[in-house]
Structure formats: structure tokens, C-alpha cells
Write an enzyme that holds these catalytic residues in place. Structure first.
Site, mmCIF file in Angstrom:
data_model
loop_
_atom_site.group_PDB
_atom_site.id
_atom_site.type_symbol
_atom_site.label_atom_id
_atom_site.label_comp_id
_atom_site.label_asym_id
_atom_site.label_seq_id
_atom_site.Cartn_x
_atom_site.Cartn_y
_atom_site.Cartn_z
ATOM 1 N N ARG A 124 -89.170 58.997 -20.691
ATOM 2 C CA ARG A 124 -89.297 59.568 -22.038
ATOM 3 C C ARG A 124 -89.486 61.079 -21.930
ATOM 4 O O ARG A 124 -90.583 61.615 -22.117
ATOM 5 C CB ARG A 124 -90.432 58.878 -22.791
ATOM 6 C CG ARG A 124 -89.999 57.497 -23.270
ATOM 7 C CD ARG A 124 -91.064 56.773 -24.041
ATOM 8 N NE ARG A 124 -90.454 55.744 -24.883
ATOM 9 C CZ ARG A 124 -91.145 54.832 -25.534
ATOM 10 N NH1 ARG A 124 -92.454 54.826 -25.473
ATOM 11 N NH2 ARG A 124 -90.527 53.934 -26.277
ATOM 12 N N GLN A 129 -83.801 61.689 -24.617
ATOM 13 C CA GLN A 129 -84.107 61.074 -25.917
ATOM 14 C C GLN A 129 -82.940 60.266 -26.475
ATOM 15 O O GLN A 129 -83.143 59.203 -27.060
ATOM 16 C CB GLN A 129 -84.517 62.158 -26.917
ATOM 17 C CG GLN A 129 -85.942 62.654 -26.716
ATOM 18 C CD GLN A 129 -86.345 63.692 -27.737
ATOM 19 O OE1 GLN A 129 -85.495 64.296 -28.390
ATOM 20 N NE2 GLN A 129 -87.637 63.918 -27.882
ATOM 21 N N ASP A 132 -82.834 56.663 -25.044
ATOM 22 C CA ASP A 132 -84.080 55.900 -25.093
ATOM 23 C C ASP A 132 -83.896 54.604 -25.884
ATOM 24 O O ASP A 132 -84.094 54.551 -27.096
ATOM 25 C CB ASP A 132 -85.171 56.777 -25.713
ATOM 26 C CG ASP A 132 -86.557 56.140 -25.644
ATOM 27 O OD1 ASP A 132 -86.642 54.943 -25.278
ATOM 28 O OD2 ASP A 132 -87.545 56.828 -25.954
ATOM 29 N N SER A 135 -87.035 53.167 -27.796
ATOM 30 C CA SER A 135 -87.330 53.777 -29.091
ATOM 31 C C SER A 135 -86.336 53.339 -30.159
ATOM 32 O O SER A 135 -86.716 53.018 -31.284
ATOM 33 C CB SER A 135 -87.335 55.305 -28.974
ATOM 34 O OG SER A 135 -88.436 55.740 -28.214
ATOM 35 N N TYR A 232 -97.295 56.469 -22.920
ATOM 36 C CA TYR A 232 -97.662 55.077 -23.184
ATOM 37 C C TYR A 232 -99.186 54.953 -23.290
ATOM 38 O O TYR A 232 -99.932 55.803 -22.809
ATOM 39 C CB TYR A 232 -97.175 54.153 -22.061
ATOM 40 C CG TYR A 232 -95.684 54.086 -21.929
ATOM 41 C CD1 TYR A 232 -94.935 53.301 -22.796
ATOM 42 C CD2 TYR A 232 -95.014 54.798 -20.948
ATOM 43 C CE1 TYR A 232 -93.557 53.222 -22.680
ATOM 44 C CE2 TYR A 232 -93.637 54.732 -20.832
ATOM 45 C CZ TYR A 232 -92.915 53.941 -21.688
ATOM 46 O OH TYR A 232 -91.552 53.873 -21.579
#
Length: 377
Positions: A124, A129, A132, A135, A232
Site C-alpha cells: 500500500r 494505489q 490495490d 481497497s 493495517y
């Protein structure tokens, strides 16, 4: 020059997503790929074969034929044994492999000489991005969790003032304010609920409040340090869990809907909602457990069921909520894969740089071995 990408139908029970869309196919072809799609691969995501053909893909009759021709196999879930058997040695696979729970599959990929990328291991970082998958899929899971709750809940979410009287707004409590939790907060707010949320990460407080919800947590020193460098949540101490449980116990009994989203990579889901908490809730209340596939945040959740308790609380344990929004979740996942492929392809050929930090983090098998440090037994 050129390379073949194969997209096969997902065969896991309840999996409705597909790893490529007509839009991503066009862009993969622009990278130099020939794209082979198993017939019917996109039907459960509302994509007919004709749409893939129009985008430039070739339809092949079955998974084995597609896998056998592939230099790179795209999947949503890990490939099945027959797909792995059909792959060429030296081929590559990119999928959400769930490697901590699918260790036999990872070993089979290594034994076949396949280079396998677990997309959930993409770090991450800012540069990654667009790749990902956690997400992109969690966003839709959070949204769908609220829709499932509204479907099961026997009352309206927004406050309504009518000539016949006033309908009170539902009180929704979201446990875990990561990507899924924040989307659940936003969706419940859009539906008119009074929303509260909790998380062990300090940064979540501002994010929750920016969406118009109230943040609920024991904000001690442990809480202030409770986040890994990867963003996280850390596993909390027993002492903190006790304090948080006391706060939750007082808060949860006032709620109409509870949505739990807490996950720790490679570990069973933490237990946040006990049977005692559930027993304190009002009849007609609903719990939606997004972590049910990893053991559940609610100890009474049952995978694949809406469990009904003796006091009239319903606990929704549907797996794969992104699969209940298959067209959109497939589109986002396909874009993630397209971005990831940009790291693998150069000048119309597959030429991955294994020193790249993203590929190094995502690669789990290569050269006949399991190469990811976290998976070596």
C-alpha cells in the site's frame, strides 16, 4: 514479440466476478497482448462473449485450452488444479491467491514452474494505489454490507416525518474503519442512518468524523500506537481488548445495525462481538459480518447463512460481498490488473523487473520455488 493473456471462468462456489472486462481487454491489447477469454467467463458479471470479441479478444472453448496457451493467466481467485496442470512451465499467474489459506495451491504453482503473483500482497504505497485490489474490492464490500443490512432490517433507515407519525432513524455502528468500514459509514449516512464507528487506528478518527459519523474508541496510549507502517491494524493487547469490549458492550446494545469489518492479514479475524453483546441487542437488530470468511468478527456468525438468535437478532454471514456487485467489482478489479500488467510488460513482451518493490512484494512463486518469505515453512 507479443504475449498471450488468458482469462478463465471463476469456478469457486458463489464467485461471480471476472478478471477482465471489454475495456481492460482493449488496453491489454494496446500493451502488446493477445487476450484469450474462456466462453461464458463474464456472464455472471453481465458481460457476454460478444462484448469481449468486439473489444478484440478471442473466445476459447474451455479453461484448459485458455490456460495452455497463456503466458499470463488472469484470475479473480486462485486457479483450479486442472488450470494449473494446463499451464506452461514459465507461465505467470496474477490473482487474489489467498496464499496463507491456499498453501497447497501455492505449492502446486511452484511445482509447475509458474511465476505467481498474489495481488493482495501489493504494497500500500502511492505508486501502487491503482493496483490495490484489497481497497477496490473492500469499497464495494462496505457498500454492499449496508444494502444487505437494510434488506434484512425490518425498518427504514432514514427518519421520516409523516402525517401518521414519525419513523426514527436507524442507529448503525461500524466496527473497523478501513476502506470497507469507511464506505459502509458513507453509505449508511446516505441512507439517513445515525452512524457511529470504531477502529484501533488513530488515523481513523478523523476519517470517520469527516464523513459525518461519531467515533467510538478507548483512546489510550496503546490506541495511539496501534497501526503498522503498511496502514493495517495491529493486534491489540488483552487489556485493551477488555476495555474496548466494555465500551462496545455499552454502545452496542443501543444499536439497530452493527457492521463488522476488522481483518488482520494472514490471521483469523479478531472477535469483536460476543454472544453476550448479541444477547444485549434489541429484537430486530441486524449484524453484518464482513470477516466471516476468516472466522468472523462475531462469534455467532455462520458462513453463508443469516443466523437468527433467540432474542430476535439476525446475523448476516454472506461471503464475497463484492461478488454481489459483480459488474462493478469486476470492472475495478480488471483495472487493478491492467495497472499491474504495466509492470510486467515492456515493448510488447513480458519482461518483469523482479527488483521492483511492488513485484518483489507480490511474487510468491518463481523458478520452481516459493519465494515469498512469509510463506516459507
Amino acid at each position: 514479440m507479443g504475449f498471450a493473456i488468458a482469462v478463465t471462468k471463476e469456478r469457486r462456489a458463489g464467485e461471480t466476478r471476472v478478471a477482465a472486462t471489454p475495456d481492460s481487454v482493449k488496453k491489454l491489447i494496446a500493451l502488446g497482448a493477445e487476450v484469450l477469454v474462456e466462453t461464458g467467463a463474464g456472464l455472471s458479471a453481465s458481460i457476454p462473449d460478444a462484448a469481449y470479441v468486439e473489444a478484440g479478444a478471442k473466445i476459447v472453448p474451455d479453461a484448459r485450452a485458455a490456460a495452455a496457451a497463456a503466458d499470463l493467466l488472469f484470475k479473480v481467485r486462485a486457479p483450479e488444479a486442472d488450470e494449473i496442470a494446463a499451464l506452461k512451465s514459465g507461465a505467470s499467474v496474477a490473482a487474489m491467491l489467498d496464499p496463507f489459506r491456499e498453501r497447497d495451491t501455492v505449492k502446486a504453482l511452484a511445482d509447475k514452474g509458474v511465476t505467481a503473483y498474489a495481488l493482495e500482497f501489493v504494497p500500500r504505497i502511492t505508486r501502487a494505489q491503482a493496483m490495490d485490489v484489497l481497497s477496490s474490492q473492500a469499497n464495494l464490500a462496505g457498500y454492499r454490507a449496508v444494502i444487505e443490512a437494510a434488506w434484512v432490517y425490518g425498518r427504514a433507515f432514514p427518519m421520516m416525518m409523516t402525517a401518521a407519525g414519525t419513523v426514527a432513524a436507524a442507529k448503525v455502528f461500524v466496527m473497523g474503519a478501513g476502506v470497507a468500514g469507511l464506505q459502509a459509514v458513507a453509505t449508511a449516512r446516505r441512507l439517513g442512518a445515525v452512524v457511529t464507528a470504531t477502529d484501533v487506528r488513530p488515523a481513523a478518527k478523523e476519517q470517520v468524523e469527516s464523513l459525518g459519523a461519531k467515533f467510538v474508541a478507548v483512546e489510550d496510549e496503546e490506541f495511539k500506537a496501534a497501526e503498522t507502517s503498511g496502514g493495517y491494524a495491529k493486534e491489540m493487547s488483552d487489556a485493551y481488548k477488555t476495555k474496548q469490549a466494555e465500551l462496545v458492550a455499552a454502545h452496542i446494545q443501543k444499536q439497530d445495525v452493527v457492521i463488522t469489518t476488522a481483518l488482520i492479514p494472514g490471521r483469523p479475524a479478531p472477535k469483536l462481538v460476543s454472544a453476550t453483546h448479541v444477547a444485549s441487542m434489541k429484537p430486530g437488530s441486524v449484524i453484518v459480518d464482513l470477516a466471516v470468511e476468516q472466522g468472523g468478527n462475531c462469534e455467532l456468525a455462520r458462513l453463508g447463512e443469516v443466523a437468527e438468535t433467540g432474542n430476535g437478532v439476525k446475523i448476516v454471514g454472506w461471503p464475497n460481498l463484492p461478488g454481489r456487485v459483480a459488474a462493478d467489482s469486476s470492472a475495478l478489479y480488471a483495472r487493478n490488473l491492467l495497472s499491474f500488467t504495466g509492470l510486467l510488460a515492456k515493448d510488447g513482451a513480458l519482461a518483469p523487473d523482479f527488483e521492483d518493490e511492488i513485484l518483489k512484494a507480490a511474487c510468491v512463486t518463481r523458478g520452481g520455488e516459493i519465494v515469498h518469505a512469509g510463506l516459507k515453512a
